[in-house]
Design a protein around this motif. Structure first.
Motif, PDB file in Angstrom:
ATOM      1  N   GLY A  58       0.824  -1.212   0.000  1.00 13.30           N
ATOM      2  CA  GLY A  58       0.000   0.000   0.000  1.00 13.30           C
ATOM      3  C   GLY A  58       0.850   1.249   0.000  1.00 13.30           C
ATOM      4  O   GLY A  58       0.528   2.237  -0.669  1.00 13.30           O
ATOM      5  N   LEU A  59       1.961   1.223   0.747  1.00  5.82           N
ATOM      6  CA  LEU A  59       2.849   2.381   0.763  1.00  5.82           C
ATOM      7  C   LEU A  59       3.485   2.595  -0.606  1.00  5.82           C
ATOM      8  O   LEU A  59       3.685   3.738  -1.035  1.00  5.82           O
ATOM      9  CB  LEU A  59       3.925   2.176   1.827  1.00  5.82           C
ATOM     10  CG  LEU A  59       4.788   3.389   2.174  1.00  5.82           C
ATOM     11  CD1 LEU A  59       3.931   4.513   2.740  1.00  5.82           C
ATOM     12  CD2 LEU A  59       5.874   3.005   3.172  1.00  5.82           C
ATOM     13  N   ALA A  60       3.791   1.495  -1.296  1.00  7.18           N
ATOM     14  CA  ALA A  60       4.356   1.615  -2.642  1.00  7.18           C
ATOM     15  C   ALA A  60       3.334   2.176  -3.625  1.00  7.18           C
ATOM     16  O   ALA A  60       3.693   2.898  -4.565  1.00  7.18           O
ATOM     17  CB  ALA A  60       4.856   0.253  -3.115  1.00  7.18           C
ATOM     18  N   ALA A  61       2.061   1.852  -3.416  1.00  9.95           N
ATOM     19  CA  ALA A  61       0.992   2.383  -4.271  1.00  9.95           C
ATOM     20  C   ALA A  61       0.261   3.494  -3.521  1.00  9.95           C
ATOM     21  O   ALA A  61      -0.942   3.428  -3.283  1.00  9.95           O
ATOM     22  CB  ALA A  61       0.034   1.261  -4.650  1.00  9.95           C
ATOM     23  N   LEU A  62       1.002   4.526  -3.138  1.00  7.40           N
ATOM     24  CA  LEU A  62       0.526   5.517  -2.172  1.00  7.40           C
ATOM     25  C   LEU A  62      -0.800   6.158  -2.579  1.00  7.40           C
ATOM     26  O   LEU A  62      -1.725   6.276  -1.761  1.00  7.40           O
ATOM     27  CB  LEU A  62       1.597   6.590  -1.985  1.00  7.40           C
ATOM     28  CG  LEU A  62       1.369   7.572  -0.836  1.00  7.40           C
ATOM     29  CD1 LEU A  62       1.335   6.848   0.495  1.00  7.40           C
ATOM     30  CD2 LEU A  62       2.468   8.638  -0.833  1.00  7.40           C
TER      31      LEU A  62
END
Length: 668
Positions: free
Chosen positions: A24-28
């Motif tokens: 999720g952090l990578a796909a902010l």
């Protein structure tokens, strides 16, 4: 690790939760990927945790040591019946909440979607690892991770000052509680330097130090659970958090505190004393009464549910206190009954309170209103949310044949056996305590009638409510899962008691397994001859009554449907303003229990051009305990701040005076 397959599987699933958060952090800012893929994936992991933990309820404890901590301080993890039971509650509840979250979260609402996904799944993983920790170091690391993740979730909409204040208050109380837990572990390790739970189990503490550890655990875990007087954060944090987060905090996070207290009181401490049970019972009853009377007068739907959570946590601790009391007097059978009631309420409350919180989230998104005074008539435009909420309300009110009734019925049954105690003074108090439990149950029903009636029944109090939309498909799926949990716990209690039996056997040396006489359809607390309850038979009777009424009225009597205007008592100009408001609904309770409230009234006069009446209900504990403490700390900070003169000569003088004082102390 091969000898601990279920434990390794649960740890791996926790790692997958963390990986989902990192994704999720990578796909902010990729909202659809986060909401429609990652959150449902988190729900699937929750179900996998249920499947992995379930066999461990009956199996032998499993342990592993992972080199994840500091050098010489590895993490110890252990899966036994108690931790497996709470993992079932965590996984079963979070599966429904995660599915609901897939449709609930919107773009441009507070925290970025990917960051919210990270915080959410770190929160889930930390709660699971708290349940698995087998040493004080791992426990405290996971406990603080859980607190920090939930803090960031509470302040998701951090641009609002009120939400930030609620988050800071929650974090402060959480750290005060953590300090009590840390000191408790310090006492339990008995100066051995070994903070593993295995070492703590092997210690033989004196009654004084055992009582000190117990009181520290009660204070530390009570702060997280929301026991009075450490409850003030809960009515502030739950309304501030997004509704799925409120559901997890109330439904699951509060139960980690119950788990921690049970772990210390029954597993790490070798004995129980009768006054421990009396103290926990008194705090539980006080919290239950305080929570329900404040819930009855609330006009904010999420704040109402938050106060209701304090009431339910109070009932759980009342059951635990009664169980400790019975265990101290060597009455294992009835101790198992009281503990079973508490554990059953842990599971039941997790499902129905999570259901009610996510339902309020659906209402909030559809109407942009949290105030009960601006809602009404939503059952017409939001039938799915309305009917799901009705089942949650019935379970919360303790009505059969749902799960809330089973746990409260078992708790009342355990009080019926209290006169067998060898202490005559405690026996004398039994009728009063049982009456308090009955009062709490009645007021809880009253509060749920207010909650449901004001939101879903009657007419719209604002024109825009007619345009509200029902929940979406993901939200419906999540609510349906939570509804199923409430129904299953209500209709199949004997089967769930089979899951609870090994846990109570582990903690108090007895269970309800032998009382049922082999019956899989009757709920039997002690013996079939003494008392029993058949939920399926009750449900069949209710269904048959409804079916008969439908046949007689719709088919046999006139066989067709007629629509007509409702009876208006001869006054056809009824409006929504003539409906009973949330304040009016709570007025009788407010008058009866007025000494418990700190009220400020704004009364109109005969000369006001626009008369206004308002009542503000406050908490005495906030003004009697917390505000004086805050002023004391602020005064101390100012006094200490006066020492900071900003001059190096003054600081050198301080150092010289300190060294001289130390020399005098050493040479005296």
């Amino acid at each position: 690790m091969s000898s601990a397959p279920q434990l390794v599987a649960v740890l791996a699933l926790c790692a997958i939760w963390l990986a989902i958060g990192v994704a999720g952090l990578a796909a902010l800012h990729r909202f659809h990927l986060v909401a429609r893929v990652l959150f449902p994936a988190g729900g699937a992991v929750a179900l996998a945790i249920v499947a992995a933990a379930l066999p461990s309820v009956w199996g032998a404890p499993q342990s592993v040591v992972l080199p994840l901590g500091l050098p010489g301080l590895p993490f110890h993890f252990r899966l036994d019946g108690l931790s497996a039971l709470f993992l079932l509650v965590l996984g079963g509840t979070s599966a429904g909440v995660s599915l609901f979250s897939a449709g609930y979260f919107r773009q441009s609402e507070g925290t970025a979607p990917g960051l919210l996904c990270l915080q959410y799944h770190v929160f889930l993983a930390a709660m699971a690892l708290v349940l698995l920790a087998d040493d004080a170091y791992a426990f405290m690391v996971m406990w603080e991770t859980m607190a920090l993740a939930s803090f960031f979730l509470v302040i998701s909409n951090h641009r609002i000052a009120e939400i930030r204040r609620a988050g800071y208050l929650y974090l402060l109380i959480a750290h005060i509680g953590a300090l009590g837990i840390l000191l408790c572990f310090g006492v339990l390790q008995a100066n051995t330097g070994d903070y593993s739970f295995a070492n703590m189990r092997a210690q033989h503490l004196s009654p004084f130090w055992a009582s000190a550890a117990f009181l520290l655990a009660l204070a530390g875990f009570g702060a997280k659970a929301g026991l009075v007087p450490l409850h003030v954060w809960l009515p502030e944090a739950h309304p501030a958090a997004p509704s799925p987060v409120s559901a997890l905090m109330s439904g699951v996070m509060l139960k980690t505190a119950v788990y921690g207290f049970l772990r210390v009181a029954y597993d790490l401490l070798p004995v129980q004393f009768w006054w421990w049970g009396v103290l926990v019972l008194a705090l539980g009853l006080a919290s239950a009464v305080f929570g329900v009377v404040f819930a009855a007068v609330q006009s904010d739907m999420k704040r109402l549910l938050a106060w209701s959570s304090i009431e339910n946590i109070g009932l759980i601790f009342a059951g635990i206190g009664l169980s400790i009391l019975f265990a101290a007097y060597k009455m294992p059978a009835v101790a198992a009954l009281a503990l079973t009631a508490a554990l059953y309420h842990v599971a039941s409350h997790a499902f129905f309170k999570s259901l009610l919180f996510v339902a309020t989230g659906a209402v909030l998104h559809a109407t942009s209103q949290r105030s009960l005074g601006k809602l009404g008539g939503l059952l017409r435009v939001m039938p799915w949310v309305g009917w799901a909420s009705l089942l949650g309300v019935l379970a919360s009110a303790g009505l059969p044949p749902l799960g809330g009734f089973v746990s409260e019925w078992l708790l009342l049954q355990s009080f019926l056996f209290t006169p067998g105690l060898p202490n005559s003074f405690l026996n004398m108090l039994v009728p009063a305590v049982a009456a308090v439990i009955a009062l709490v149950a009645a007021l809880a029903g009253y509060t749920m009638v207010k909650f449901y009636g004001v939101i879903f029944l009657g007419q719209h109090r604002e024109e825009k409510l007619a345009a509200a939309r029902d929940a979406g498909s993901w939200e419906r799926l999540g609510m349906a899962w939570l509804v199923a949990g409430c129904v299953v716990l209500g209709l199949f209690p004997a089967q769930f008691l089979d899951i609870l039996a090994p846990v109570t056997q582990l903690l108090v040396g007895a269970s309800l397994a032998d009382a049922s006489g082999g019956s899989n359809w009757l709920l039997v607390p002690v013996s079939v001859e003494r008392a029993s309850y058949g939920p399926l038979f009750f449900f069949a009777g209710v269904a048959a009554s409804f079916g008969l009424a439908y046949f007689l009225v719709r088919r046999l009597y006139h066989g067709r449907l007629r629509r007509a205007a409702p009876w208006d008592c001869g006054f056809p100009w009824l409006t929504a303003r003539m409906q009973d408001s949330a304040e009016g609904f709570g007025q009788p309770v407010r008058q009866i229990f007025e000494p418990l409230y700190r009220m400020r009234r704004e009364l109109p006069t005969a000369f006001d051009a626009r008369p206004r009446y308002a009542v503000e209900v406050g908490d005495h504990f906030w003004h009697w305990l917390y505000l004086p403490l805050a002023r004391l700390v602020e005064s101390a900070a100012r006094a200490i701040g006066a020492l900071q003169q900003g001059r190096i000569a003054i600081y050198l003088l301080y150092s010289f005076a300190t060294l001289m004082a130390l020399l005098l102390w050493v040479t005296r």
